[in-house]
Design a protein around this motif. Structure first.
Motif, PDB file in Angstrom:
ATOM      1  N   GLY A  69       3.050  -5.954  -2.483  1.00  0.00           N
ATOM      2  CA  GLY A  69       3.627  -5.594  -3.776  1.00  0.00           C
ATOM      3  C   GLY A  69       2.745  -5.843  -4.982  1.00  0.00           C
ATOM      4  N   ARG A  70       1.419  -6.005  -4.781  1.00  0.00           N
ATOM      5  CA  ARG A  70       0.569  -6.356  -5.923  1.00  0.00           C
ATOM      6  C   ARG A  70      -0.724  -5.535  -5.938  1.00  0.00           C
ATOM      7  NH1 ARG A  70       1.613 -12.913  -5.945  1.00  0.00           N
ATOM      8  NH2 ARG A  70       0.387 -12.886  -4.032  1.00  0.00           N
ATOM      9  N   PRO A  71      -0.644  -4.227  -6.121  1.00  0.00           N
ATOM     10  CA  PRO A  71      -1.869  -3.416  -6.130  1.00  0.00           C
ATOM     11  C   PRO A  71      -2.807  -3.763  -7.278  1.00  0.00           C
ATOM     12  CG  PRO A  71       0.046  -2.096  -6.772  1.00  0.00           C
ATOM     13  CD  PRO A  71       0.568  -3.388  -6.246  1.00  0.00           C
ATOM     14  N   MET A  72      -2.281  -4.122  -8.458  1.00  0.00           N
ATOM     15  CA  MET A  72      -3.162  -4.485  -9.567  1.00  0.00           C
ATOM     16  C   MET A  72      -3.987  -5.718  -9.218  1.00  0.00           C
ATOM     17  SD  MET A  72      -2.296  -5.878 -13.408  1.00  0.00           S
ATOM     18  CE  MET A  72      -2.104  -4.340 -14.294  1.00  0.00           C
ATOM     19  N   GLN A  73      -3.329  -6.747  -8.689  1.00  0.00           N
ATOM     20  CA  GLN A  73      -4.059  -7.962  -8.343  1.00  0.00           C
ATOM     21  C   GLN A  73      -4.998  -7.746  -7.166  1.00  0.00           C
ATOM     22  OE1 GLN A  73      -0.222  -8.845  -9.090  1.00  0.00           O
ATOM     23  NE2 GLN A  73      -0.483 -11.050  -9.356  1.00  0.00           N
ATOM     24  N   LEU A  74      -4.590  -6.889  -6.240  1.00  0.00           N
ATOM     25  CA  LEU A  74      -5.480  -6.569  -5.120  1.00  0.00           C
ATOM     26  C   LEU A  74      -6.741  -5.883  -5.628  1.00  0.00           C
ATOM     27  CD1 LEU A  74      -6.062  -6.430  -2.101  1.00  0.00           C
ATOM     28  CD2 LEU A  74      -4.757  -4.294  -2.016  1.00  0.00           C
TER      29      LEU A  74
ATOM     30  N   GLY B 287       9.053   1.105  -4.335  1.00  0.00           N
ATOM     31  CA  GLY B 287       8.743   1.238  -5.749  1.00  0.00           C
ATOM     32  C   GLY B 287       7.351   0.779  -6.133  1.00  0.00           C
ATOM     33  N   ILE B 288       6.582   0.263  -5.178  1.00  0.00           N
ATOM     34  CA  ILE B 288       5.221  -0.213  -5.448  1.00  0.00           C
ATOM     35  C   ILE B 288       4.230   0.747  -4.797  1.00  0.00           C
ATOM     36  CG2 ILE B 288       3.591  -2.109  -5.189  1.00  0.00           C
ATOM     37  CD1 ILE B 288       5.949  -2.722  -7.033  1.00  0.00           C
ATOM     38  N   ARG B 289       3.228   1.172  -5.579  1.00  0.00           N
ATOM     39  CA  ARG B 289       2.318   2.231  -5.139  1.00  0.00           C
ATOM     40  C   ARG B 289       0.904   1.694  -4.892  1.00  0.00           C
ATOM     41  NH1 ARG B 289       3.668   5.446 -10.473  1.00  0.00           N
ATOM     42  NH2 ARG B 289       3.850   3.259 -11.118  1.00  0.00           N
ATOM     43  N   TYR B 290       0.404   1.918  -3.687  1.00  0.00           N
ATOM     44  CA  TYR B 290      -0.934   1.463  -3.308  1.00  0.00           C
ATOM     45  C   TYR B 290      -1.969   2.594  -3.304  1.00  0.00           C
ATOM     46  CZ  TYR B 290       0.090  -3.368  -2.004  1.00  0.00           C
ATOM     47  OH  TYR B 290       0.405  -4.703  -2.036  1.00  0.00           O
ATOM     48  N   ASP B 291      -1.538   3.831  -3.558  1.00  0.00           N
ATOM     49  CA  ASP B 291      -2.452   4.972  -3.443  1.00  0.00           C
ATOM     50  C   ASP B 291      -3.690   4.821  -4.324  1.00  0.00           C
ATOM     51  OD1 ASP B 291      -0.563   5.937  -1.776  1.00  0.00           O
ATOM     52  OD2 ASP B 291       0.172   7.527  -3.092  1.00  0.00           O
ATOM     53  N   LYS B 292      -3.489   4.355  -5.549  1.00  0.00           N
ATOM     54  CA  LYS B 292      -4.594   4.289  -6.501  1.00  0.00           C
ATOM     55  C   LYS B 292      -5.661   3.291  -6.060  1.00  0.00           C
ATOM     56  CE  LYS B 292      -5.608   3.559 -11.405  1.00  0.00           C
ATOM     57  NZ  LYS B 292      -5.022   3.329 -12.746  1.00  0.00           N
ATOM     58  N   VAL B 293      -5.243   2.118  -5.646  1.00  0.00           N
ATOM     59  CA  VAL B 293      -6.217   1.112  -5.232  1.00  0.00           C
ATOM     60  C   VAL B 293      -6.907   1.541  -3.939  1.00  0.00           C
ATOM     61  CG1 VAL B 293      -4.563  -0.337  -3.962  1.00  0.00           C
ATOM     62  CG2 VAL B 293      -6.621  -1.361  -4.920  1.00  0.00           C
ATOM     63  N   MET B 294      -6.201   2.264  -3.088  1.00  0.00           N
ATOM     64  CA  MET B 294      -6.820   2.763  -1.858  1.00  0.00           C
ATOM     65  C   MET B 294      -7.907   3.788  -2.177  1.00  0.00           C
ATOM     66  SD  MET B 294      -3.361   3.040   0.488  1.00  0.00           S
ATOM     67  CE  MET B 294      -4.171   3.621   1.969  1.00  0.00           C
ATOM     68  N   LYS B 295      -7.655   4.636  -3.163  1.00  0.00           N
ATOM     69  CA  LYS B 295      -8.656   5.628  -3.561  1.00  0.00           C
ATOM     70  C   LYS B 295      -9.853   4.970  -4.245  1.00  0.00           C
ATOM     71  CE  LYS B 295      -5.390   9.469  -4.080  1.00  0.00           C
ATOM     72  NZ  LYS B 295      -4.727  10.390  -5.042  1.00  0.00           N
ATOM     73  N   ALA B 296      -9.598   3.859  -4.941  1.00  0.00           N
ATOM     74  CA  ALA B 296     -10.682   3.164  -5.641  1.00  0.00           C
ATOM     75  C   ALA B 296     -11.654   2.494  -4.672  1.00  0.00           C
ATOM     76  CB  ALA B 296     -10.102   2.128  -6.600  1.00  0.00           C
ATOM     77  N   PHE B 297     -11.163   2.162  -3.482  1.00  0.00           N
ATOM     78  CA  PHE B 297     -12.005   1.485  -2.488  1.00  0.00           C
ATOM     79  C   PHE B 297     -11.863   2.224  -1.154  1.00  0.00           C
ATOM     80  CE2 PHE B 297     -10.625  -1.581  -5.668  1.00  0.00           C
ATOM     81  CZ  PHE B 297     -11.837  -2.133  -6.081  1.00  0.00           C
ATOM     82  N   PRO B 298     -12.470   3.399  -1.050  1.00  0.00           N
ATOM     83  CA  PRO B 298     -12.207   4.288   0.090  1.00  0.00           C
ATOM     84  C   PRO B 298     -12.808   3.839   1.418  1.00  0.00           C
ATOM     85  CG  PRO B 298     -13.903   5.216  -1.325  1.00  0.00           C
ATOM     86  CD  PRO B 298     -13.373   4.014  -2.040  1.00  0.00           C
ATOM     87  N   LYS B 299     -13.811   2.970   1.396  1.00  0.00           N
ATOM     88  CA  LYS B 299     -14.475   2.574   2.641  1.00  0.00           C
ATOM     89  C   LYS B 299     -13.807   1.375   3.312  1.00  0.00           C
ATOM     90  CE  LYS B 299     -18.985   4.301   1.112  1.00  0.00           C
ATOM     91  NZ  LYS B 299     -20.402   3.941   0.825  1.00  0.00           N
ATOM     92  N   ILE B 300     -12.801   0.834   2.660  1.00  0.00           N
ATOM     93  CA  ILE B 300     -12.072  -0.305   3.223  1.00  0.00           C
ATOM     94  C   ILE B 300     -11.114   0.188   4.305  1.00  0.00           C
ATOM     95  CG2 ILE B 300     -10.223  -1.954   2.641  1.00  0.00           C
ATOM     96  CD1 ILE B 300     -11.699  -2.499   0.039  1.00  0.00           C
TER      97      ILE B 300
END
Length: 552
Positions: free
Chosen positions: A10-15, A42-55
């Motif tokens: 539940g913490r994509p910003m902190q991740l 209600g919590i979205r991880y798509d953006k952080v996943m796109k920011a770090f695509p090789k993870i």
């Protein structure tokens, strides 16, 4: 090879801040990182996943299975991470790995400790850049060898600890808590830890809480609930300012909201708000002072026997004797049932008005076929109970007040602790007690009503003495929502079978209604776990007892 396994809920910003700062301040690469994240509505991880695509991104399905798979796929050295960590200074994972390779006595290499975290134990390292110490020391932070923030460990040590763990590993907090302070010497054979000598390289910003099972300290001085932060990150394109955070000094590992600095200013996020909050909290403490005085007076009344004559309650021995002499059904009340009756939810049962009303009505029943249990030690201070239970009992003024008001003085109650003697008492004739309890089950045909899998992991089976055992499975959580279905299933069984119910507050109503229908039913609560814990001689520290009572 080094692998990094990071837990997030539940913490994509902190991740994002964790990953950004890790890649900025260390020699880690994206392809070394695995994120095990728990989806939250209600919590979205798509953006952080796109920011770090090789993870490598893995959705948590069943934590223990996902964890074991991630560890199995990892390299020879593993650093775990949590999404509330921010790295602040340069460090080398490769250097940490090399030090572990050259020093077999070192269990882990910590990135969060250093000269800024004081007091420090004695330095045993001859390396000018490394600090090494015995983790059995007394200095805070340095006597905590197993943690999930940012310490590099050997994969072989981690696998060994996981394989030795007897309890389910339900989430990261259970994973970290599996090595208790009392078990460390036994489960961690390597006696030393190490870190960079000059500076700790990470902090943990404790501004919000996402796990429900282990309560950590947290700071709610800002609008840092996970939904507000999700909006800031995903909709407002805001992130934590890791550069400014890195410029702040820290002398402890866990820091508060003043370190939660956003790159874009936003309403509700400022140091002034933090300080206003702290002033408000101080004022709240002053307001609560009379309540603290009341609790002190009430506790003294309890300890001096001021409640002993309020209600008639059989002690544990008397309850067992009665059960041996007479045939009846019994149900037991504890702090969970009291909470439900007071309009509150508990970890495995949400508040339900109908359930609360039924519990209140049954508490004063005079039906001779049913005995009602309330905890004897709630009203009677006992020297024989363990320290954890003593401390718990002293902190129950509201529960005592509730029972005195809502129980009947015309009813003789039995002792709730009948089914959890090992967890309650420090001094007791346990052998005799379990022999007698097992004799009550011996050669009986028993129907057990419980959550699926709840009893599967027990090594010692109390029900092995029965003539036959059949199971009816019900939801482990919020079972009362399925009450009619569960009751109907039980009523399809032979009335001559003893029904043993292990189902939290729902068990109380089931036992009552079954007794009305001509069944003998026992609310067995934690008995089967308690029996297993005794035979395995499980330690009864405060931490272990608290874990025992957590939902299965």
């Amino acid at each position: 090879m080094i692998s990094i396994i990071v837990f997030s809920k539940g913490r994509p910003m902190q991740l994002h801040a964790y990953l950004e700062s890790l890649l900025k301040f260390s020699d880690a690469q994206e392809n070394q990182i695995t994120i095990l994240y728990c989806e939250t509505e209600g919590i979205r991880y798509d953006k952080v996943m796109k920011a770090f695509p090789k993870i490598h991104w893995t959705i948590e399905k069943k934590f223990e299975n996902n964890l074991k798979e991630a560890v199995s796929d990892a390299g020879e050295y593993i650093m775990f991470g949590c999404d509330d960590v921010v790295f602040t200074h340069t460090f080398s994972l490769q250097k940490a790995q090399t030090y572990l390779q050259q020093h077999e006595q070192v269990f882990g290499f910590s990135m969060r400790l250093g000269a800024n975290i004081t007091p420090q134990p004695v330095n045993l390292s001859t390396d000018d850049e490394i600090f090494e110490w015995e983790w059995k020391c007394t200095e805070q932070h340095y006597n905590y060898p197993w943690e999930l923030d940012c310490t590099l460990y050997r994969k072989t040590d981690i696998i060994k600890m996981i394989n030795e763990e007897e309890n389910p590993i339900k989430n990261p907090n259970f994973f970290e808590a599996m090595v208790t302070p009392e078990q460390r010497k036994k489960r961690i054979p390597r006696t030393h830890m190490a870190c960079n000598k000059e500076q700790g390289c990470a902090i943990v910003i404790t501004v919000n809480r996402v796990q429900d099972t282990h309560q950590n300290g947290f700071d709610d001085s800002m609008l840092t609930d996970i939904y507000s932060l999700d909006k800031q990150y995903n909709d407002e394109d805001n992130t934590l300012d890791i550069e400014k955070i890195a410029q702040m000094d820290n002398h402890v590992v866990h820091v508060g909201a003043e370190y939660f600095i956003l790159r874009k200013s936003a309403k509700g996020y400022s140091k002034k708000r933090v300080y206003r909050r702290k002033i408000k909290e101080f004022g709240a403490k002053l307001v609560k002072f009379p309540k603290r005085v009341y609790r002190h007076i009430e506790s003294k009344k309890y300890l001096t026997g001021g409640y002993e004559q309020k209600l008639s309650i059989l002690n544990t021995d008397e309850t067992l004797e009665l059960l041996e002499k007479e045939q009846f059904s019994f149900l037991r009340y504890g702090d969970g049932e009291i909470a439900i009756m007071q309009g509150k939810s508990i970890p495995f049962q949400e508040y339900n008005a109908d359930l609360a009303q039924r519990l209140r009505e049954m508490l004063v029943t005079k039906d001779s076929r049913i005995k009602i249990g309330i905890p004897y030690y709630y009203m009677h201070p006992l020297n024989s109970i363990n320290d954890f239970t003593k401390k718990f009992a002293r902190a129950l003024p509201a529960q005592r007040r509730f029972l005195c008001k809502n129980c009947s003085k015309d009813v003789v109650y039995i002792d709730t602790a009948l089914t959890q003697v090992y967890q309650t008492y420090q001094e007791y004739d346990f052998d005799n007690y379990y022999k007698r309890m097992q004799n009550l089950l011996r050669d009986k045909d028993v129907t057990v009503v419980c959550g699926e899998g709840v009893l599967d992991r027990l090594e010692h089976k109390a029900l092995a003495v029965c003539h036959s055992v059949e199971y009816i499975y019900a939801p482990s959580m919020n079972a009362y929502t399925q009450y009619d279905t569960i009751l109907r299933q039980i009523k399809d069984t032979d009335r001559n079978r003893l029904v043993c119910v292990v189902l939290g507050p729902t068990a109380k109503v089931l036992v009552y209604d079954l007794a009305q229908a001509g069944y003998q039913a026992w609310d067995m609560g934690h008995y089967f776990k308690d029996y297993d814990a005794y035979l395995r001689k499980r330690p009864r520290t405060g931490e272990e007892i608290a874990k025992f009572y957590q939902p299965d």
